[in-house]
Design a protein around this motif. Structure first.
Motif, PDB file in Angstrom:
ATOM      1  N   SER A  46     -25.804 -17.418 126.644  1.00 43.87           N
ATOM      2  CA  SER A  46     -24.707 -16.758 127.343  1.00 43.87           C
ATOM      3  C   SER A  46     -25.239 -15.777 128.386  1.00 43.87           C
ATOM      4  N   PRO A  47     -24.673 -15.817 129.590  1.00 40.13           N
ATOM      5  CA  PRO A  47     -25.075 -14.856 130.620  1.00 40.13           C
ATOM      6  C   PRO A  47     -24.388 -13.502 130.464  1.00 40.13           C
ATOM      7  N   ALA A  48     -23.417 -13.412 129.539  1.00 34.09           N
ATOM      8  CA  ALA A  48     -22.596 -12.205 129.427  1.00 34.09           C
ATOM      9  C   ALA A  48     -23.382 -11.033 128.843  1.00 34.09           C
ATOM     10  N   ASP A  49     -23.218  -9.878 129.460  1.00 35.59           N
ATOM     11  CA  ASP A  49     -23.850  -8.641 128.978  1.00 35.59           C
ATOM     12  C   ASP A  49     -22.872  -7.744 128.234  1.00 35.59           C
ATOM     13  N   ILE A  50     -21.623  -7.718 128.706  1.00 41.11           N
ATOM     14  CA  ILE A  50     -20.609  -6.793 128.189  1.00 41.11           C
ATOM     15  C   ILE A  50     -19.311  -7.552 127.932  1.00 41.11           C
ATOM     16  N   LEU A  51     -18.634  -7.219 126.835  1.00 41.20           N
ATOM     17  CA  LEU A  51     -17.271  -7.682 126.606  1.00 41.20           C
ATOM     18  C   LEU A  51     -16.359  -6.465 126.622  1.00 41.20           C
TER      19      LEU A  51
END
Length: 336
Positions: A71-76
């Motif tokens: 996943s490229p996501a850092d923050i939700l």
């Protein structure tokens, strides 16, 4: 020649690493216009570019789960403790240790793996032509048989109601909460439907006498210049519930760093930025909410008009822990 090539290769890798570190990938379930200023201000302050994907919470969680370690996501970023708890249960957050966040955000508004950045209250809205103020001073009173046929609400499976149910379990116990839920169902003016704004409009129209709604929906109507919204506001009154007991139920908007975040340093900087005075103003005022940083004052006509109140200080992590039990109780009670 070989040394030159090697030096060039090292330099290229350094540039690539630097470029990667100067980006931040955010998955957000918040969709407010002022968030553009929130993100733009962060980039201006830090030079870190923000890439953002916006979608509904369930879609984002499924995407993160499917992407896994890639996943490229850092923050939700999302809203409501129950949704943040669901994300945490999936094991997608990474713990963040930050003296700045601990100093700025009150302990009861921090969980182990995520942080609250704005708060909203679950208020009681009533029609004074149908219901007396003394009948609706607490959440518990909404189950009183005297209000039979007077209660409007959105679905019991909605996170906002589940979070309130979770708080009531912590304060009153599971048995009392189930009895309360059964009383609510017995008092329905109609089957649950619509959102919180729909409940307020129904109360104003006399379809029901009382409803529960998040404060920002009421504040939005109060700040509106539309004639129909002004009419709705003039037909209803609001109560801060449970001022003589545990206080009005509070919920949150919050965020956490993801376990597989490729840009962890930038992610921590962003979480700390959200607790800054500038960001708190954008984050809270963008949706008629209150900042979690107590020293920051809100300049919002509707919130100022609603006045001060005693808020529930139940730790948000404890609240999140009883959301699943609240769902089971509501299901048994027929609050769907």
């Amino acid at each position: 020649m070989r040394k030159v090539v090697l030096a060039s290769l090292v330099s290229a890798l350094s540039i690539a690493a630097s470029a990667n570190a100067a980006e931040l990938n955010i998955y957000s379930a918040r969709h407010y216009q002022t968030d553009e200023q929130l993100y733009g201000n962060f980039t201006q302050q830090t030079g870190i570019k923000i890439n953002r994907i916006e979608a509904k919470e369930d879609e984002l969680l499924e995407r993160i789960r499917t992407e896994g370690a890639n996943s490229p996501a850092d923050i939700l970023i999302t809203v409501d403790a129950s949704r943040l708890a669901k994300a945490d249960e999936l094991g997608i957050f990474a713990p963040v240790k930050s003296a700045q966040l601990e100093a700025r955000i009150p302990a009861h508004l921090r969980a182990e793996n995520w942080f609250s950045y704005s708060t909203r209250a679950r208020v009681i809205v009533y029609n004074p032509s149908l219901v007396k103020a003394e009948q609706v001073q607490t959440y518990e009173q909404l189950a009183d048989p005297a209000l039979k046929g007077q209660v409007c609400t959105r679905s019991g499976s909605h996170p906002y109601n589940l979070s309130l149910g979770a708080a009531m379990i912590k304060h009153n116990g599971a048995e009392a909460t189930e009895n309360w839920a059964r009383g609510i169902v017995a008092n329905f003016a109609r089957a649950p439907k619509g959102g919180d704004t729909d409940q307020i409009r129904s109360v104003a129209a006399g379809e029901c006498g009382v409803a529960i709604a998040n404060s920002y929906y009421l504040a939005r109507l109060m700040n509106s210049e539309r004639a129909e919204d002004k009419q709705v506001v003039s037909n209803v009154k609001a109560v801060w519930p449970n001022q003589s007991s545990w206080g009005t139920h509070i919920n949150v908007s919050g965020a956490g760093m993801l376990k597989h975040a490729p840009n962890k340093e930038a992610a921590v900087k962003f979480l700390e930025y959200l607790a800054s005075d500038d960001a708190q103003a954008y984050f809270a005022n963008g949706n008629n909410e209150w900042p979690v940083v107590s020293t920051l004052k809100v300049d919002n006509p509707a919130l100022n008009a609603l006045g001060e109140f005693k808020a529930d200080t139940l730790p948000i992590g404890e609240l999140a822990a009883t959301v699943a039990e609240a769902q089971r109780i509501f299901d048994r009670a027929g609050f769907r």
